[in-house]
Structures are given as structure tokens and as C-alpha cells.
Design an enzyme around this catalytic site. Sequence first.
Site, PDB file in Angstrom:
ATOM      1  N   SER A   1       0.836  -1.206   0.000  1.00 55.49           N
ATOM      2  CA  SER A   1       0.000   0.000   0.000  1.00 55.49           C
ATOM      3  C   SER A   1       0.870   1.256   0.000  1.00 55.49           C
ATOM      4  O   SER A   1       1.651   1.465   0.938  1.00 55.49           O
ATOM      5  CB  SER A   1      -0.903  -0.020   1.241  1.00 55.49           C
TER       6      SER A   1
HETATM    7  N1  LIG Z   1      -6.216   8.810   1.258  1.00 54.23           N
HETATM    8  C1  LIG Z   1      -5.995   7.599   2.020  1.00 54.23           C
HETATM    9  C2  LIG Z   1      -6.063   6.396   1.101  1.00 54.23           C
HETATM   10  C3  LIG Z   1      -6.115   5.121   1.887  1.00 54.23           C
HETATM   11  C4  LIG Z   1      -6.473   3.930   1.021  1.00 54.23           C
HETATM   12  O1  LIG Z   1      -7.183   4.054   0.011  1.00 54.23           O
HETATM   13  N2  LIG Z   1      -5.996   2.773   1.451  1.00 54.23           N
HETATM   14  C5  LIG Z   1      -6.343   1.557   0.746  1.00 54.23           C
HETATM   15  C6  LIG Z   1      -5.152   0.628   0.742  1.00 54.23           C
HETATM   16  S1  LIG Z   1      -3.861   1.295  -0.276  1.00 54.23           S
HETATM   17  C7  LIG Z   1      -7.470   0.881   1.481  1.00 54.23           C
HETATM   18  O2  LIG Z   1      -7.533   0.908   2.691  1.00 54.23           O
HETATM   19  N3  LIG Z   1      -8.405   0.282   0.750  1.00 54.23           N
HETATM   20  C8  LIG Z   1      -9.496  -0.409   1.349  1.00 54.23           C
HETATM   21  C9  LIG Z   1     -10.677  -0.494   0.432  1.00 54.23           C
HETATM   22  O3  LIG Z   1     -10.576  -0.015  -0.706  1.00 54.23           O
HETATM   23  O4  LIG Z   1     -11.709  -1.045   0.855  1.00 54.23           O
HETATM   24  C10 LIG Z   1      -4.642   7.682   2.727  1.00 54.23           C
HETATM   25  O5  LIG Z   1      -3.758   8.395   2.232  1.00 54.23           O
HETATM   26  O6  LIG Z   1      -4.488   7.070   3.787  1.00 54.23           O
END
Ligand SMILES: N[C@@H](CCC(=O)N[C@@H](CS)C(=O)NCC(=O)O)C(=O)O
Length: 226
Positions: free
Chosen positions: A18
Site C-alpha cells: 500500500s
Molecule cells: N487517502 C488515504 C487512502 C487510503 C487507502 O485508500 N488505502 C487503501 C489501501 S492502499 C485501502 O484501505 N483500501 C481499502 C478499500 O478499498 O476497501 C490515505 O492516504 O491514507
Amino acid sequence: MLQESAMAPIILYDYDASPPCTLVRIVARLVGVELKKVKLNDVIQEVATTEMTQKNPQRTIPTLDDNGLIIAESRAIAMYLISKYAKDDSLYPSDPSKRALVDQRLFFDFDIYGAIGKIWYAVIDGKPADQTYVDKVNGGLETWNRMLEGKQWLAGDNITLADYSAALIVSTTQNVPKTEFDPYKYKNIAEWLSRVESSSQNYADEMKVFRDAVQPHLEKIQKRSK
Ligand SMILES: N[C@@H](CCC(=O)N[C@@H](CS)C(=O)NCC(=O)O)C(=O)O
């Protein structure tokens, strides 16, 4: 002192592949904070459990738990770790004028990362990348190249959180499947990326963790969606 010894470790809900988690791991190392990492296996499922949703209603990682203070959003976590634990304010200046420049850069890369995410999720769902987002990412690369004209760093005279965050996002463009973003074709970006990379072994080490994890992650997801 009694209070200090009662402090629990700082927990990061984490995933090696990530990009936003990678930013938090980099910054924690830069400021000398040791994290207890809880590695998720299946991010989408595990962020949606009742326990995780209570902690972070956004259902995203990175999520930080510092003795009951729960923070989501990688940039907000990075700002917190630096403000609370760094030995000086060079990474995230306390002077409002200097900080404003760092913040502006961080809001900019947040926006471009949103477009990268849209492409990423479409492609792993087997759909074509939306040209609007591809154009937005290419436009972002051109903007970063202009921002860096005649400059060593993105905000001010020294390396800051703005550089680490943006360098990570710019590098990530190369890992978006079925696209051909090439940050290295921009001279200012190419030189700056190598400056950021060589500025800190912590950055280089965590980027390696990310790069080693991202390909197997994509293969796992693509196999599952077939
Ligand atoms: N803007 C957020 C983005 C976080 C994000 O999108 N994380 C992804 C993993 S890279 C996630 O948790 N995805 C879970 C999902 O899509 O359900 C940050 O910078 O923390």
C-alpha cells in the site's frame, strides 16, 4: 514517569503493497518512532470488520492507534508523527508560511493519487483505464516537473514531508498495471527522485518493501478476480 511506562506501543494497521501505508512507515522511521505493525492479509475484508470500522469509519489503511488516539489518512498520520515525535520541525515546519507550502504540495499529491487509485481499481477489475484519469496523472507529472524547475526540493530549501509524499506517489505511477506512466522522462522529476531516494536509507528501504510486495499483490488480486 508512571504514565510513560504505561504507554502501549503505537500500532499501525499496515499492508506492504500500500503506497499510503508506505508513507507512514517511512515517516515513522525518519522520526525514530517504533511501530507495532498489524499486517492485514485481505485489506478490503479486514478494514470492514466491526472492530476496524469502529476504529476507522473510513475503512482504510493506514490506520494508526497511538494509545487510543486513532488516526486515518496517511498524510494526517505523517503530520501527527512528525509534530509529536520529531526532534525538530524540518520535515513539517511549524512556521505558517513554510508549512503552507508543504500543505499545498500534500493536497496536490493527494488529488493525483485519487486519480491513480481510480485507474488502479478499474484495471484490477478487468476494465480499461479511464482516459480522463490517465490525462490527470500525466498532467500531474508535468506539474511536478514545473514545480521543481530550478529547485532541489518541492517546498522550501530542505527536504520535507512534501518531498517524501510526492516522491512516493510519483514512483507509484510506474506500478499501475496496464499503463505506461514514465516519471523519468521529466528531467527535474528524475533528478529530484534520485535526490529523495539517496537522502535517506529509511526511504530507500521502505520503498524496497513496497516494490517487492506490489507485484505479488497484483497477481493475487488478478487471479482472484478471474
Ligand atoms: N487517502 C488515504 C487512502 C487510503 C487507502 O485508500 N488505502 C487503501 C489501501 S492502499 C485501502 O484501505 N483500501 C481499502 C478499500 O478499498 O476497501 C490515505 O492516504 O491514507
